[in-house]
Design a protein around this motif. Structure first.
Motif, mmCIF file in Angstrom:
data_model
loop_
_atom_site.group_PDB
_atom_site.id
_atom_site.type_symbol
_atom_site.label_atom_id
_atom_site.label_comp_id
_atom_site.label_asym_id
_atom_site.label_seq_id
_atom_site.Cartn_x
_atom_site.Cartn_y
_atom_site.Cartn_z
ATOM 1 N N TRP A 1 -4.574 14.014 -2.024
ATOM 2 C CA TRP A 1 -5.753 14.217 -2.307
ATOM 3 C C TRP A 1 -5.843 14.867 -3.692
ATOM 4 C CZ3 TRP A 1 -10.199 12.292 -1.897
ATOM 5 C CH2 TRP A 1 -11.588 13.127 -2.453
ATOM 6 N N SER B 1 0.993 -1.298 -0.048
ATOM 7 C CA SER B 1 -0.030 0.082 0.212
ATOM 8 C C SER B 1 0.790 1.275 0.055
ATOM 9 C CB SER B 1 -1.024 -0.019 1.092
ATOM 10 O OG SER B 1 -0.121 -0.043 2.480
ATOM 11 N N SER C 1 0.258 5.867 0.070
ATOM 12 C CA SER C 1 -0.569 6.859 0.158
ATOM 13 C C SER C 1 -0.470 7.895 -0.954
ATOM 14 C CB SER C 1 -0.261 7.636 1.458
ATOM 15 O OG SER C 1 -0.660 6.917 2.648
ATOM 16 N N ASN D 1 -8.755 14.060 2.209
ATOM 17 C CA ASN D 1 -7.568 14.019 2.881
ATOM 18 C C ASN D 1 -6.678 12.930 1.732
ATOM 19 O OD1 ASN D 1 -8.054 15.432 4.962
ATOM 20 N ND2 ASN D 1 -9.097 13.611 5.783
ATOM 21 N N ALA D 2 -5.462 12.591 2.202
ATOM 22 C CA ALA D 2 -4.591 11.633 1.411
ATOM 23 C C ALA D 2 -5.538 10.301 1.561
ATOM 24 C CB ALA D 2 -3.335 11.407 2.296
ATOM 25 N N VAL D 3 -5.496 9.388 0.261
ATOM 26 C CA VAL D 3 -5.960 8.366 0.036
ATOM 27 C C VAL D 3 -4.995 7.164 0.183
ATOM 28 C CG1 VAL D 3 -7.360 6.824 -1.498
ATOM 29 C CG2 VAL D 3 -7.678 9.324 -1.330
ATOM 30 N N THR D 4 -5.537 5.895 0.820
ATOM 31 C CA THR D 4 -4.566 4.786 0.973
ATOM 32 C C THR D 4 -4.739 3.898 -0.248
ATOM 33 O OG1 THR D 4 -3.921 5.051 3.446
ATOM 34 C CG2 THR D 4 -3.760 3.118 2.507
#
Length: 256
Positions: free
Chosen positions: A62, A57, A59, A93-96
């Motif tokens: 956005w 994964s 990050s 926000n930031a997406v994982t």
């Protein structure tokens, strides 16, 4: 003529294999005269285990996630809802993001040879499954990651849109709003899993040896070699029948 056509096609395939995966065309220097005097043993060695797929994964900021979503050609209903939310000014926000990757479990055996009736032949690499799988995934990885970013962004937007609707109805500090926010985030995170499906039963390599032998029954000894060439394992096939003008096939699998 069919044999000639098949041979030419196989040569072209191995030209591609050599250029793409570093697998040279095999060369089996069999004496054509021996074919009249006996039969042939073909030994197929399935060596090692194919690489395993695991999930990783990372990050994404956005603004980058939004770019990936807008570039997506997904016409599904959820994607359309997410696009509408973006046009309405939704900010997140930031997406994982989860994506697949290969890892190769190590194995010691790097080659093998067969021996019978005082004759020997080493196996040659016919197909490098690990190299093919890893190169194929590497070539598709950029597209996979873009799609994964778009998918994760859609989930985030839908969860946030639902949570905002609950906040508006019950109030930002209500238990309903807190539950909706926590539940939406948990569902989005739990469902963002990389596709790790793979052919786990395949070997890492297909190797092959060909050996001319006189007709009759033979004990066939297979030796398995390590990186230094030293024999690290052997197996004996008892009373293998070789027929005049025919082929006898043996196979073995190693994962050492």
């Amino acid at each position: 003529d069919d044999a000639r056509i098949s041979l030419n096609k196989s040569k072209k395939v191995y030209e591609f294999y050599a250029a793409s995966y570093g697998t040279p065309a095999p060369n089996f220097p069999l004496d054509a005269g021996d074919a009249q005097a006996g039969g042939e043993l073909v030994f197929i060695h399935l060596n090692g285990t194919a690489p395993r797929k695991i999930g990783k994964s990372f990050s994404v900021a956005w603004n980058e996630a939004v770019v990936a979503l807008k570039a997506s050609k997904d016409d599904e209903k959820e994607s359309a809802q997410a696009q509408n939310a973006l046009r309405a000014g939704l900010v997140g926000n930031a997406v994982t993001v989860a994506y697949p990757a290969y890892i190769q479990d190590p194995f010691q055996i790097t080659g093998s040879q067969v021996e019978a009736a005082g004759r020997k032949a080493g196996t040659q690499l016919m197909e490098d499954v690990s190299a093919i799988a890893m190169k194929d995934l590497a070539e598709r990885q950029a597209l996979i990651k873009v799609r994964a970013v778009a998918r994760a962004t859609i989930k985030f937007i839908l969860a946030k849109t639902a949570a905002d609707a609950v906040k508006k109805k019950y109030g930002a500090n209500s238990w309903q709003a807190l539950a909706a926010q926590a539940g939406g985030s948990a569902v989005a995170a739990a469902t963002e899993i990389a596709d790790t499906r793979a052919w786990a039963t395949l070997p890492s390599q297909f190797r092959m040896a060909r050996l001319r032998l006189p007709p009759g029954k033979h004990d066939v000894i297979v030796s398995y070699n390590g990186p230094t060439g030293a024999v690290i394992a052997t197996r004996t096939f008892k009373d293998v029948t070789i027929r005049q003008g025919g082929r006898t096939y043996l196979h073995d699998r190693t994962a050492l």
